[in-house]
Design a protein around this motif. Structure first.
Motif, PDB file in Angstrom:
ATOM      1  N   PRO A   1       4.223   9.250  -0.058  1.00  0.00           N
ATOM      2  CA  PRO A   1       5.536   8.846   0.452  1.00  0.00           C
ATOM      3  C   PRO A   1       5.530   7.792   1.556  1.00  0.00           C
ATOM      4  O   PRO A   1       6.570   7.535   2.168  1.00  0.00           O
ATOM      5  CB  PRO A   1       6.107  10.168   0.977  1.00  0.00           C
ATOM      6  CG  PRO A   1       4.905  10.929   1.424  1.00  0.00           C
ATOM      7  CD  PRO A   1       3.820  10.578   0.453  1.00  0.00           C
ATOM      8  N   ASN A   2       4.369   7.161   1.793  1.00  0.00           N
ATOM      9  CA  ASN A   2       4.288   6.116   2.826  1.00  0.00           C
ATOM     10  C   ASN A   2       4.002   4.776   2.170  1.00  0.00           C
ATOM     11  O   ASN A   2       3.112   4.658   1.313  1.00  0.00           O
ATOM     12  CB  ASN A   2       3.188   6.459   3.833  1.00  0.00           C
ATOM     13  CG  ASN A   2       3.485   7.743   4.580  1.00  0.00           C
ATOM     14  OD1 ASN A   2       4.279   7.760   5.511  1.00  0.00           O
ATOM     15  ND2 ASN A   2       2.865   8.843   4.147  1.00  0.00           N
ATOM     16  N   TRP A   3       4.751   3.768   2.578  1.00  0.00           N
ATOM     17  CA  TRP A   3       4.695   2.450   1.936  1.00  0.00           C
ATOM     18  C   TRP A   3       4.496   1.385   3.008  1.00  0.00           C
ATOM     19  O   TRP A   3       5.381   1.110   3.801  1.00  0.00           O
ATOM     20  CB  TRP A   3       5.992   2.225   1.159  1.00  0.00           C
ATOM     21  CG  TRP A   3       6.061   1.037   0.251  1.00  0.00           C
ATOM     22  CD1 TRP A   3       7.032   0.078   0.249  1.00  0.00           C
ATOM     23  CD2 TRP A   3       5.170   0.693  -0.820  1.00  0.00           C
ATOM     24  NE1 TRP A   3       6.796  -0.841  -0.748  1.00  0.00           N
ATOM     25  CE2 TRP A   3       5.661  -0.481  -1.424  1.00  0.00           C
ATOM     26  CE3 TRP A   3       4.003   1.268  -1.314  1.00  0.00           C
ATOM     27  CZ2 TRP A   3       5.018  -1.101  -2.503  1.00  0.00           C
ATOM     28  CZ3 TRP A   3       3.361   0.659  -2.392  1.00  0.00           C
ATOM     29  CH2 TRP A   3       3.863  -0.506  -2.969  1.00  0.00           C
TER      30      TRP A   3
ATOM     31  N   LEU B   1       0.812  -1.221   0.000  1.00  0.00           N
ATOM     32  CA  LEU B   1       0.000   0.000   0.000  1.00  0.00           C
ATOM     33  C   LEU B   1       0.843   1.266   0.000  1.00  0.00           C
ATOM     34  O   LEU B   1       1.736   1.439   0.842  1.00  0.00           O
ATOM     35  CB  LEU B   1      -0.896   0.044   1.246  1.00  0.00           C
ATOM     36  CG  LEU B   1      -2.182  -0.768   1.244  1.00  0.00           C
ATOM     37  CD1 LEU B   1      -2.868  -0.602   2.589  1.00  0.00           C
ATOM     38  CD2 LEU B   1      -3.110  -0.320   0.124  1.00  0.00           C
ATOM     39  N   MET B   2       0.544   2.174  -0.949  1.00  0.00           N
ATOM     40  CA  MET B   2       1.126   3.520  -0.931  1.00  0.00           C
ATOM     41  C   MET B   2       0.060   4.478  -0.417  1.00  0.00           C
ATOM     42  O   MET B   2      -1.106   4.389  -0.811  1.00  0.00           O
ATOM     43  CB  MET B   2       1.560   3.935  -2.339  1.00  0.00           C
ATOM     44  CG  MET B   2       0.419   4.040  -3.337  1.00  0.00           C
ATOM     45  SD  MET B   2       0.899   4.710  -4.941  1.00  0.00           S
ATOM     46  CE  MET B   2       1.120   3.218  -5.882  1.00  0.00           C
ATOM     47  N   THR B   3       0.429   5.345   0.492  1.00  0.00           N
ATOM     48  CA  THR B   3      -0.551   6.291   1.047  1.00  0.00           C
ATOM     49  C   THR B   3       0.092   7.643   1.318  1.00  0.00           C
ATOM     50  O   THR B   3       1.312   7.767   1.463  1.00  0.00           O
ATOM     51  CB  THR B   3      -1.139   5.754   2.371  1.00  0.00           C
ATOM     52  OG1 THR B   3      -0.068   5.366   3.249  1.00  0.00           O
ATOM     53  CG2 THR B   3      -2.050   4.561   2.133  1.00  0.00           C
ATOM     54  N   LYS B   4      -0.770   8.653   1.430  1.00  0.00           N
ATOM     55  CA  LYS B   4      -0.298  10.002   1.755  1.00  0.00           C
ATOM     56  C   LYS B   4       0.038  10.104   3.239  1.00  0.00           C
ATOM     57  O   LYS B   4       0.928  10.847   3.632  1.00  0.00           O
ATOM     58  CB  LYS B   4      -1.354  11.021   1.350  1.00  0.00           C
ATOM     59  CG  LYS B   4      -1.618  11.036  -0.162  1.00  0.00           C
ATOM     60  CD  LYS B   4      -2.694  12.020  -0.559  1.00  0.00           C
ATOM     61  CE  LYS B   4      -2.177  13.451  -0.596  1.00  0.00           C
ATOM     62  NZ  LYS B   4      -1.195  13.676  -1.690  1.00  0.00           N
ATOM     63  N   GLU B   5      -0.726   9.376   4.079  1.00  0.00           N
ATOM     64  CA  GLU B   5      -0.461   9.304   5.522  1.00  0.00           C
ATOM     65  C   GLU B   5      -0.103   7.863   5.865  1.00  0.00           C
ATOM     66  O   GLU B   5      -0.640   6.924   5.271  1.00  0.00           O
ATOM     67  CB  GLU B   5      -1.684   9.746   6.316  1.00  0.00           C
ATOM     68  CG  GLU B   5      -2.107  11.186   6.068  1.00  0.00           C
ATOM     69  CD  GLU B   5      -1.060  12.201   6.503  1.00  0.00           C
ATOM     70  OE1 GLU B   5      -0.309  11.900   7.462  1.00  0.00           O
ATOM     71  OE2 GLU B   5      -0.974  13.275   5.874  1.00  0.00           O
TER      72      GLU B   5
ATOM     73  N   GLY C   1      -4.581   6.904  -1.362  1.00  0.00           N
ATOM     74  CA  GLY C   1      -3.545   5.909  -1.590  1.00  0.00           C
ATOM     75  C   GLY C   1      -3.986   4.871  -2.599  1.00  0.00           C
ATOM     76  O   GLY C   1      -5.029   5.000  -3.236  1.00  0.00           O
ATOM     77  N   ALA C   2      -3.166   3.820  -2.732  1.00  0.00           N
ATOM     78  CA  ALA C   2      -3.452   2.762  -3.699  1.00  0.00           C
ATOM     79  C   ALA C   2      -2.596   1.553  -3.385  1.00  0.00           C
ATOM     80  O   ALA C   2      -1.602   1.645  -2.646  1.00  0.00           O
ATOM     81  CB  ALA C   2      -3.183   3.239  -5.120  1.00  0.00           C
ATOM     82  N   GLU C   3      -2.975   0.424  -3.954  1.00  0.00           N
ATOM     83  CA  GLU C   3      -2.139  -0.764  -3.810  1.00  0.00           C
ATOM     84  C   GLU C   3      -1.219  -0.861  -5.020  1.00  0.00           C
ATOM     85  O   GLU C   3      -1.564  -0.411  -6.120  1.00  0.00           O
ATOM     86  CB  GLU C   3      -3.020  -2.006  -3.641  1.00  0.00           C
ATOM     87  CG  GLU C   3      -3.974  -2.297  -4.775  1.00  0.00           C
ATOM     88  CD  GLU C   3      -3.348  -3.157  -5.851  1.00  0.00           C
ATOM     89  OE1 GLU C   3      -2.656  -4.126  -5.527  1.00  0.00           O
ATOM     90  OE2 GLU C   3      -3.544  -2.845  -7.045  1.00  0.00           O
ATOM     91  N   ALA C   4      -0.043  -1.446  -4.828  1.00  0.00           N
ATOM     92  CA  ALA C   4       0.935  -1.566  -5.914  1.00  0.00           C
ATOM     93  C   ALA C   4       2.042  -2.519  -5.476  1.00  0.00           C
ATOM     94  O   ALA C   4       2.096  -2.949  -4.321  1.00  0.00           O
ATOM     95  CB  ALA C   4       1.519  -0.194  -6.258  1.00  0.00           C
TER      96      ALA C   4
END
Length: 330
Positions: A229-231, A156-160, A211-214
């Motif tokens: 910038p959060n993984w 997961l990539m997210t803003k927070e 965010g999104a999955e990747a």
């Protein structure tokens, strides 16, 4: 003084023959199959398909080969799947999530946490019992399996930052339009928001989604870390990419070419999955050096949250049988 020319003159025909042989083009294969995928030429899909072509040529003594078209030159994944029936494409590499629209039985591979990890996925993908069952399901819809490629462990990539499943509550997260994916993210507590992949960067940048999955690879290569910038390493699915042909086209090939193609497909798939896992590890190492906050939430609450999706989406005997086969691989 008489000049001796015999040696020179005698050498000319031989030299010309050598030059002609060197300049002559290699004999073209009798059978050239067109293969389509949507990745870049430097990505594992392409590496795998190039390996398949080389293996096929070797196994048929040059009788058959595969011409590989990258970057969706022959159409996107949906068009390529359709093309294997229409004759515009011979071989298609497609994310399983796209293939399920044509072959619902393949939805088993979309189930969250189907595999314990990438290593268990690899064992299942090499199981002849699993491969035979997948091919049986595909054959019912007119397709032939050549191999199972890998498209990465999804995080997961997210803003927070996401520290635990509790942080998923209410987050607007981009997903595919796949029903299983949407249900999984609802079970995680998020607000799944399907949208085209091409719109994702802008949607993250403007706050349309949180965010999104990747996979590690596309999170890095597409520079999504600039806007998210959060993984979070939740490893919620191992994405598969079956390599398929139209069954009619496959059965029209000479028997020896069919055998060679199946062997080449299986061997190339092993090479592609290895290449993808290696690139995934390299991508993760690169992310560690960037201004990215990497978290490792406890996966167990995520696993428990999506168990109910299994009963909902394992409806047919085919789906249940394939599911049990995969789970039985230790």
């Amino acid at each position: 003084m008489k000049i001796q020319r015999h040696g020179l003159l005698a050498a000319i025909p031989a030299a010309c023959a050598a030059l002609m042989m060197a300049a002559a083009p290699a004999l073209a294969a009798d059978i050239v199959l067109k293969a389509s995928h949507n990745a870049n030429p430097d990505e594992p899909y392409h590496t795998g398909m190039q390996a398949m072509s080389k293996l096929l040529k070797e196994k048929t003594n040059g009788k058959a080969e595969i011409k590989v078209f990258s970057n969706a030159q022959l159409g996107d994944e949906t068009e390529s799947i359709q093309g294997t029936k229409l004759g515009t494409v011979d071989i298609a590499v497609t994310a399983n999530e796209v293939l399920v629209d044509s072959v619902p039985g393949m939805s088993v591979f979309s189930l969250p946490y189907l595999f314990k990890d990438a290593e268990q996925m690899e064992r299942a993908a090499q199981s002849q019992a699993v491969l035979d069952d997948v091919n049986r399901i595909l054959a019912q819809k007119g397709y032939q399996l050549l191999g199972l490629f890998f498209a990465g462990t999804r995080n997961l990539m997210t803003k927070e930052p996401i520290q635990s499943i509790d942080d998923m509550k209410g987050r607007k997260l981009r997903t595919l339009t796949n029903k299983i994916h949407i249900d999984a993210f609802k079970a995680f507590g998020a607000n799944p928001t399907p949208m085209p992949y091409t719109e994702l960067y802008g949607a993250l940048e403007t706050g349309v989604v949180d965010g999104a999955e990747a996979a590690n690879t596309n999170y890095l290569s597409r520079k999504f870390y600039e806007v998210a910038p959060n993984w979070a390493m939740i490893g919620w699915t191992e994405m598969m990419a079956p390599v398929i042909m139209g069954k009619a086209r496959f059965e029209a090939l000479p028997k020896d070419v069919q055998t060679a193609l199946l062997e080449a497909g299986k061997e190339a798939a092993i090479a592609e999955r290895k290449a993808y896992m290696e690139s995934d590890k390299k991508a993760y190492a690169a992310l560690e050096k960037l201004p990215v906050k990497i978290t490792h939430p406890d996966k167990e609450p995520f696993r428990q949250a999506v168990k109910k999706t299994y009963d909902k989406f394992l409806q047919t005997d085919d789906q249940k049988h394939l599911f049990e086969l995969i789970r039985s691989v230790n």
